[in-house]
Scaffold this motif. Structure first.
Motif, PDB file in Angstrom:
ATOM      1  N   LEU A 224       0.847  -1.186   0.000  1.00  0.00           N
ATOM      2  CA  LEU A 224       0.000   0.000   0.000  1.00  0.00           C
ATOM      3  C   LEU A 224       0.885   1.240   0.000  1.00  0.00           C
ATOM      4  O   LEU A 224       1.769   1.401   0.860  1.00  0.00           O
ATOM      5  CB  LEU A 224      -0.898  -0.011   1.228  1.00  0.00           C
ATOM      6  CG  LEU A 224      -1.950   1.094   1.306  1.00  0.00           C
ATOM      7  CD1 LEU A 224      -3.002   0.891   0.227  1.00  0.00           C
ATOM      8  CD2 LEU A 224      -2.599   1.092   2.684  1.00  0.00           C
ATOM      9  N   VAL A 225       0.673   2.143  -0.957  1.00  0.00           N
ATOM     10  CA  VAL A 225       1.483   3.349  -1.074  1.00  0.00           C
ATOM     11  C   VAL A 225       0.579   4.550  -1.207  1.00  0.00           C
ATOM     12  O   VAL A 225      -0.535   4.468  -1.735  1.00  0.00           O
ATOM     13  CB  VAL A 225       2.433   3.275  -2.288  1.00  0.00           C
ATOM     14  CG1 VAL A 225       3.456   2.176  -2.106  1.00  0.00           C
ATOM     15  CG2 VAL A 225       1.662   3.086  -3.580  1.00  0.00           C
ATOM     16  N   ALA A 226       1.068   5.689  -0.703  1.00  0.00           N
ATOM     17  CA  ALA A 226       0.425   6.983  -0.900  1.00  0.00           C
ATOM     18  C   ALA A 226       1.135   7.666  -2.064  1.00  0.00           C
ATOM     19  O   ALA A 226       2.348   7.870  -2.031  1.00  0.00           O
ATOM     20  CB  ALA A 226       0.520   7.825   0.361  1.00  0.00           C
ATOM     21  N   SER A 227       0.367   8.022  -3.078  1.00  0.00           N
ATOM     22  CA  SER A 227       0.958   8.502  -4.329  1.00  0.00           C
ATOM     23  C   SER A 227       0.374   9.852  -4.709  1.00  0.00           C
ATOM     24  O   SER A 227      -0.816  10.101  -4.506  1.00  0.00           O
ATOM     25  CB  SER A 227       0.713   7.488  -5.451  1.00  0.00           C
ATOM     26  OG  SER A 227       1.207   7.956  -6.679  1.00  0.00           O
ATOM     27  N   ALA A 244       5.276  10.817  -7.314  1.00  0.00           N
ATOM     28  CA  ALA A 244       6.039  10.464  -6.109  1.00  0.00           C
ATOM     29  C   ALA A 244       5.147   9.605  -5.218  1.00  0.00           C
ATOM     30  O   ALA A 244       3.969   9.927  -5.006  1.00  0.00           O
ATOM     31  CB  ALA A 244       6.499  11.715  -5.372  1.00  0.00           C
ATOM     32  N   GLU A 245       5.698   8.557  -4.705  1.00  0.00           N
ATOM     33  CA  GLU A 245       4.924   7.665  -3.832  1.00  0.00           C
ATOM     34  C   GLU A 245       5.808   7.189  -2.697  1.00  0.00           C
ATOM     35  O   GLU A 245       7.028   7.135  -2.801  1.00  0.00           O
ATOM     36  CB  GLU A 245       4.384   6.474  -4.623  1.00  0.00           C
ATOM     37  CG  GLU A 245       5.461   5.584  -5.216  1.00  0.00           C
ATOM     38  CD  GLU A 245       4.898   4.475  -6.089  1.00  0.00           C
ATOM     39  OE1 GLU A 245       5.421   3.338  -5.967  1.00  0.00           O
ATOM     40  OE2 GLU A 245       3.970   4.753  -6.877  1.00  0.00           O
ATOM     41  N   ILE A 246       5.157   6.854  -1.598  1.00  0.00           N
ATOM     42  CA  ILE A 246       5.877   6.379  -0.418  1.00  0.00           C
ATOM     43  C   ILE A 246       5.051   5.288   0.235  1.00  0.00           C
ATOM     44  O   ILE A 246       3.815   5.339   0.266  1.00  0.00           O
ATOM     45  CB  ILE A 246       6.153   7.536   0.564  1.00  0.00           C
ATOM     46  CG1 ILE A 246       7.084   7.078   1.689  1.00  0.00           C
ATOM     47  CG2 ILE A 246       4.860   8.083   1.166  1.00  0.00           C
ATOM     48  CD1 ILE A 246       7.607   8.232   2.529  1.00  0.00           C
ATOM     49  N   GLY A 247       5.712   4.260   0.720  1.00  0.00           N
ATOM     50  CA  GLY A 247       5.041   3.140   1.369  1.00  0.00           C
ATOM     51  C   GLY A 247       5.224   3.181   2.880  1.00  0.00           C
ATOM     52  O   GLY A 247       5.376   4.239   3.491  1.00  0.00           O
TER      53      GLY A 247
END
Length: 572
Positions: A224-227, A244-247
């Motif tokens: 699950l990532v916030a993109s 840009a995304e971060i998990g």
């Protein structure tokens, strides 16, 4: 054998787990479990965490987009458009980023950024949707990390298959548990594609406060990532898109959930202690009362009586239960004593006529005079009639308790009831009998009771007064209404007989008390009438007593003009 079994049952009762204790504990635990799973599935913390991640990624994406818009765009050059890319009225040159400049930018160190960054060329045909394959537009795909050292403990090289199986089972269980708690938002993220995010970013307004598009989705590894995707704009032209995304969202949510577990354990311990305290305060006293009631039923007691524990000092429902059980037990013992006394009195009263009949029968066998034989036969008939009357009265008295328990109360017009009784005596009056006088004039007076039982009270009192009245005498009945709702009404029955000895004013209400003046006929009364009257009046919430009509009220030992019986009842 039964007594031994009872001892075993009581001895083992202390070792049993109280069902009430178990119920209290399970009820407390159920509430805690609901609270725990509710906190695990709570969306407020999770949504706040995701929003914070998106805000951080958005700022990072906007900075990178601004840098690329200034350094990676060559406005003097263009990428030749392939056949079919140009639409009506479009130039033959497509807007694009300088791939060399993009690569050069990402060779630098981005100490303040972390996560995955991808650079996409702008689509050359803005059809619907403009982006159908994100991979075809990809220019750069890098992972930015902060300078941190991650220490991870690896499994032993010589780990046994059992340990590997246990570790894998734990991992799968934790993953399944996390997926179960994630619920709908993870399924929603699985339906979200990167192409959808890029198309939303292209359609976003350049004048919006927050540029681009955000989404919560799963990457290629199922994480699950916030993109955030932000268009790379030069004036109004779009040259590309920064995504840009971060998990790490699942790990942070899981860590927050695991942080709740110690508090849940403390809450469980509190629930256990609470259950034991409630057991000591509620279950144990109730169990003591139940055991005492069981002993009362079995009649097990060294002293002959079982004492119900006195818990009335608690001043709560258990105290009320204890008081009720003590009162009920005392009533049971009183009833048992009354039955024993009644049985002894019945036996004594029946023995007198039986003894007389036996003596007369034995004398009859040896009597030769016909007059004597007739006299003995008359005595036997009289004693038989006396026994018949006595047995009838005893039967009525023995049924009285059950009848009073089953009776229903209703409004009774007392003045009319007494008037009807007086008319009955007037219709059956014989020569020499005392007449009954009652003034029926006046407003109706109501009581709540059973008309049949109340009628029996007044008939017994009138019969008793007539039996003591002189020939052709008079029995007077008076009705005194209550002054107000809180007061009580009175019914008085007076006669002109010899009165009641002062020491017998209370004894006359005792069963089988039949002391009468000399000269009165013997055996015509069973001594149960006044006792029945008191029992009925008490069941109606009233009281009854006897007093003498004195020539001089100030001298109780002076001449008596007769007797007076007073019945006091609560007004309806």
């Amino acid at each position: 054998m039964a007594r031994t079994a009872g001892r075993r049952r009581r001895r083992g009762a202390g070792l049993q787990v109280s069902r009430l204790t178990l119920t209290i504990f399970l009820a407390n635990l159920a509430g805690l479990a609901v609270l725990l799973f509710g906190s695990f599935g709570l969306t407020q913390f999770r949504d706040g965490l995701i929003q914070a991640k998106l805000e951080g990624v958005r700022a990072q994406a906007q900075i990178i987009a601004d840098v690329l818009a200034q350094t990676a765009i060559d406005e003097t050059s263009c990428r030749p458009m392939e056949a079919g890319e140009a639409g009506p009225g479009e130039a033959g040159c497509a807007l694009a980023l300088n791939e060399g400049d993009v690569n050069q930018i990402f060779t630098r160190v981005w100490d303040s950024f972390e996560g995955r960054v991808r650079i996409f060329n702008a689509p050359q045909s803005f059809s619907d949707p403009p982006v159908t394959d994100a991979g075809a537009l990809l220019l750069e795909d890098v992972v930015l990390r902060r300078d941190v050292i991650i220490v991870e403990e690896l499994a032993p090289i010589d780990a046994s298959p059992t340990e590997e199986f246990i570790n894998e089972a734990r991992r799968r269980l934790a993953e399944a548990f996390g997926n179960f708690l994630a619920g709908g938002y993870r399924r929603e993220a699985a339906r979200r594609a990167l192409e959808d995010e890029l198309n939303e970013a292209l359609a976003s307004s350049p004048f919006a406060e927050e540029r681009g598009a955000t989404s919560l989705r799963l990457n290629e590894d199922g994480e699950l990532v916030a993109s955030v995707s932000v268009p790379i704009r030069k004036v109004q032209a779009i040259y590309g898109i920064v995504t840009a995304e971060i998990g790490g969202i699942d790990e942070l949510v899981l860590a927050a959930r695991l942080a709740i577990l110690p508090f849940f354990g403390l809450a469980c311990l509190t629930a256990i202690l609470s259950a034991f305290l409630l057991t000591a305060a509620i279950a144990q006293p109730i169990r003591q009362l139940a055991l005492a009631a069981h002993q009362v039923r079995e009649g097990v007691s060294a002293a002959g009586r079982v004492r119900i524990p006195d818990l009335t000092a608690r001043r709560d429902e258990i105290g009320e239960l204890s008081a009720a059980l003590r009162s009920m037990t005392q009533a049971v013992y009183d009833r048992m004593e009354a039955i024993e006394t009644f049985a002894a009195d019945v036996a004594h009263e029946l023995k007198n006529p039986l003894t007389s009949i036996r003596s007369a029968a034995e004398t009859l066998e040896i009597a030769k005079d016909s007059a004597a034989r007739e006299k003995l036969m008359a005595l036997i008939k009289k004693d038989v009639a006396r026994m018949n009357r006595l047995i009838t009265d005893i039967s009525n008295a023995s049924r009285l308790d059950a009848e009073l328990a089953r009776q229903t109360h209703e409004p009774v017009e007392l003045r009319k009831l007494i008037a009807d009784i007086g008319e009955l005596y007037a219709a059956t009056l014989k020569d020499g009998e005392a007449r009954v006088r009652f003034d029926a004039a006046g407003p109706p007076v109501y009581v709540s009771g059973n008309p049949t039982a109340l009628s029996q009270v007044f008939r017994n009192l009138i019969d008793n007064a007539r039996s003591f009245s002189p020939p052709n005498g008079e029995v007077r009945v008076f009705l005194e209404p209550a002054a107000d709702r809180e007061a009580r009404l009175r019914v008085l029955v007076e006669d002109d007989g010899p009165g009641v000895p002062p020491d017998a004013l209370e004894k006359i209400f005792t069963r089988f008390y039949t002391k009468r003046p000399s000269g009165s006929a013997f055996g015509n009364n069973s001594g149960l009438g006044l006792a029945i009257c008191r029992q009925i009046v008490a069941s109606h919430g009233g009281r009854i007593w006897a007093e003498n009509r004195l020539a001089d009220p100030a001298n109780p030992e002076g001449p008596r003009l007769g007797a007076r019986f007073v019945v006091e009842l609560p007004a309806a």
